[in-house]
Design a protein around this motif. Sequence first.
Motif, PDB file in Angstrom:
ATOM      1  N   THR A 136       0.845  -1.194   0.000  1.00 19.93           N
ATOM      2  CA  THR A 136       0.000   0.000   0.000  1.00 19.93           C
ATOM      3  C   THR A 136       0.882   1.246   0.000  1.00 19.93           C
ATOM      4  O   THR A 136       2.093   1.146   0.242  1.00 19.93           O
ATOM      5  CB  THR A 136      -0.905   0.033   1.249  1.00 19.93           C
ATOM      6  N   PRO A 137       0.303   2.418  -0.232  1.00 23.28           N
ATOM      7  CA  PRO A 137       1.092   3.650  -0.171  1.00 23.28           C
ATOM      8  C   PRO A 137       1.757   3.873   1.190  1.00 23.28           C
ATOM      9  O   PRO A 137       2.767   4.565   1.285  1.00 23.28           O
ATOM     10  CB  PRO A 137       0.062   4.743  -0.467  1.00 23.28           C
ATOM     11  N   SER A 138       1.216   3.255   2.251  1.00 26.14           N
ATOM     12  CA  SER A 138       1.808   3.419   3.581  1.00 26.14           C
ATOM     13  C   SER A 138       2.570   2.179   4.051  1.00 26.14           C
ATOM     14  O   SER A 138       2.931   2.083   5.215  1.00 26.14           O
ATOM     15  CB  SER A 138       0.728   3.789   4.594  1.00 26.14           C
ATOM     16  N   GLY A 139       2.831   1.241   3.160  1.00 29.24           N
ATOM     17  CA  GLY A 139       3.604   0.053   3.516  1.00 29.24           C
ATOM     18  C   GLY A 139       2.865  -1.237   3.228  1.00 29.24           C
ATOM     19  O   GLY A 139       1.702  -1.241   2.823  1.00 29.24           O
ATOM     20  N   ARG A 140       3.541  -2.329   3.472  1.00 28.35           N
ATOM     21  CA  ARG A 140       2.989  -3.655   3.200  1.00 28.35           C
ATOM     22  C   ARG A 140       1.940  -4.021   4.258  1.00 28.35           C
ATOM     23  O   ARG A 140       2.159  -3.848   5.450  1.00 28.35           O
ATOM     24  CB  ARG A 140       4.109  -4.684   3.189  1.00 28.35           C
ATOM     25  N   VAL A 141       0.801  -4.572   3.768  1.00 31.76           N
ATOM     26  CA  VAL A 141      -0.301  -4.966   4.648  1.00 31.76           C
ATOM     27  C   VAL A 141      -0.693  -6.395   4.305  1.00 31.76           C
ATOM     28  O   VAL A 141      -0.913  -6.730   3.132  1.00 31.76           O
ATOM     29  CB  VAL A 141      -1.520  -4.027   4.474  1.00 31.76           C
ATOM     30  N   ASP A 170       0.680  -5.452  -6.135  1.00 33.68           N
ATOM     31  CA  ASP A 170       0.744  -4.000  -6.179  1.00 33.68           C
ATOM     32  C   ASP A 170      -0.589  -3.418  -5.700  1.00 33.68           C
ATOM     33  O   ASP A 170      -1.612  -4.080  -5.710  1.00 33.68           O
ATOM     34  CB  ASP A 170       1.111  -3.531  -7.590  1.00 33.68           C
ATOM     35  N   TRP A 171      -0.550  -2.160  -5.303  1.00 32.09           N
ATOM     36  CA  TRP A 171      -1.730  -1.459  -4.765  1.00 32.09           C
ATOM     37  C   TRP A 171      -2.689  -1.034  -5.875  1.00 32.09           C
ATOM     38  O   TRP A 171      -2.262  -0.666  -6.970  1.00 32.09           O
ATOM     39  CB  TRP A 171      -1.281  -0.226  -3.988  1.00 32.09           C
ATOM     40  N   ARG A 172      -3.973  -1.090  -5.568  1.00 31.85           N
ATOM     41  CA  ARG A 172      -5.008  -0.509  -6.414  1.00 31.85           C
ATOM     42  C   ARG A 172      -6.237  -0.264  -5.549  1.00 31.85           C
ATOM     43  O   ARG A 172      -6.382  -0.870  -4.478  1.00 31.85           O
ATOM     44  CB  ARG A 172      -5.342  -1.416  -7.596  1.00 31.85           C
ATOM     45  N   ARG A 173      -7.112   0.621  -6.007  1.00 25.27           N
ATOM     46  CA  ARG A 173      -8.347   0.911  -5.261  1.00 25.27           C
ATOM     47  C   ARG A 173      -9.269  -0.305  -5.297  1.00 25.27           C
ATOM     48  O   ARG A 173      -9.221  -1.097  -6.220  1.00 25.27           O
ATOM     49  CB  ARG A 173      -9.086   2.090  -5.884  1.00 25.27           C
ATOM     50  N   GLY A 174     -10.104  -0.441  -4.280  1.00 24.30           N
ATOM     51  CA  GLY A 174     -11.065  -1.554  -4.242  1.00 24.30           C
ATOM     52  C   GLY A 174     -10.394  -2.825  -3.795  1.00 24.30           C
ATOM     53  O   GLY A 174      -9.447  -2.802  -3.004  1.00 24.30           O
ATOM     54  N   ASP A 175     -10.881  -3.941  -4.302  1.00 22.05           N
ATOM     55  CA  ASP A 175     -10.280  -5.233  -3.972  1.00 22.05           C
ATOM     56  C   ASP A 175      -8.858  -5.263  -4.510  1.00 22.05           C
ATOM     57  O   ASP A 175      -8.646  -5.089  -5.709  1.00 22.05           O
ATOM     58  CB  ASP A 175     -11.070  -6.394  -4.578  1.00 22.05           C
ATOM     59  N   VAL A 176      -7.893  -5.491  -3.627  1.00 24.09           N
ATOM     60  CA  VAL A 176      -6.498  -5.464  -4.080  1.00 24.09           C
ATOM     61  C   VAL A 176      -6.090  -6.744  -4.781  1.00 24.09           C
ATOM     62  O   VAL A 176      -5.199  -6.739  -5.619  1.00 24.09           O
ATOM     63  CB  VAL A 176      -5.513  -5.135  -2.920  1.00 24.09           C
ATOM     64  N   TRP A 177      -6.702  -7.848  -4.415  1.00 22.03           N
ATOM     65  CA  TRP A 177      -6.436  -9.124  -5.109  1.00 22.03           C
ATOM     66  C   TRP A 177      -7.595  -9.432  -6.020  1.00 22.03           C
ATOM     67  O   TRP A 177      -8.713  -9.117  -5.812  1.00 22.03           O
ATOM     68  CB  TRP A 177      -6.273 -10.264  -4.111  1.00 22.03           C
TER      69      TRP A 177
END
Length: 177
Positions: A136-141, A170-177
Amino acid sequence: MIRTVRSNELTESELHAIRRLLLECYDDDFADEDWEHVLGGWHVLRYERGIPVSHASVVPRVLRTGGRKLRTGYVEAMATHPEHRRRGFAGNVLVEVNKHIRREYELGALSDGTEIDGFYQRHGWQVWFGESSVDTPSGRVATPEEDGAILVLTTPASANLDLTAPITCDWRRGDVW
């Protein structure tokens, strides 16, 4: 008829027909972010009488595992209209998806939301057993709700991956996977 086409080559009416198909297949539970995830790559469509009845898209993403960044063809919105199920259409679409991934990417991946036991596995997909996360923009979650639901299609470039290692998308809006 099966057609493989880039998102930017689809007409407005074709995009509208695909979105209508996906809304019907997902019982109107297909958010704007879900639609955004479908676009920007390739679509494989099965038509009956000029109308799309089965669909999948392959969009570019980056997955990380074992110290590697893998160019990944990520499968989105695999769906077949309820009136056309159990006729092999989804399998036909997936065969073309697999060919495209193996030709263009190092790895294929998807989050299996189907309730069709073994459907993807019959087409060469494997369960990823490692822990999942997102950058995520603020780190790995961590994304433990996805563990066991992520499937991959290996190519010669990714044939020796450890399917029990951690994997990150990689990050994206909504469901990330």
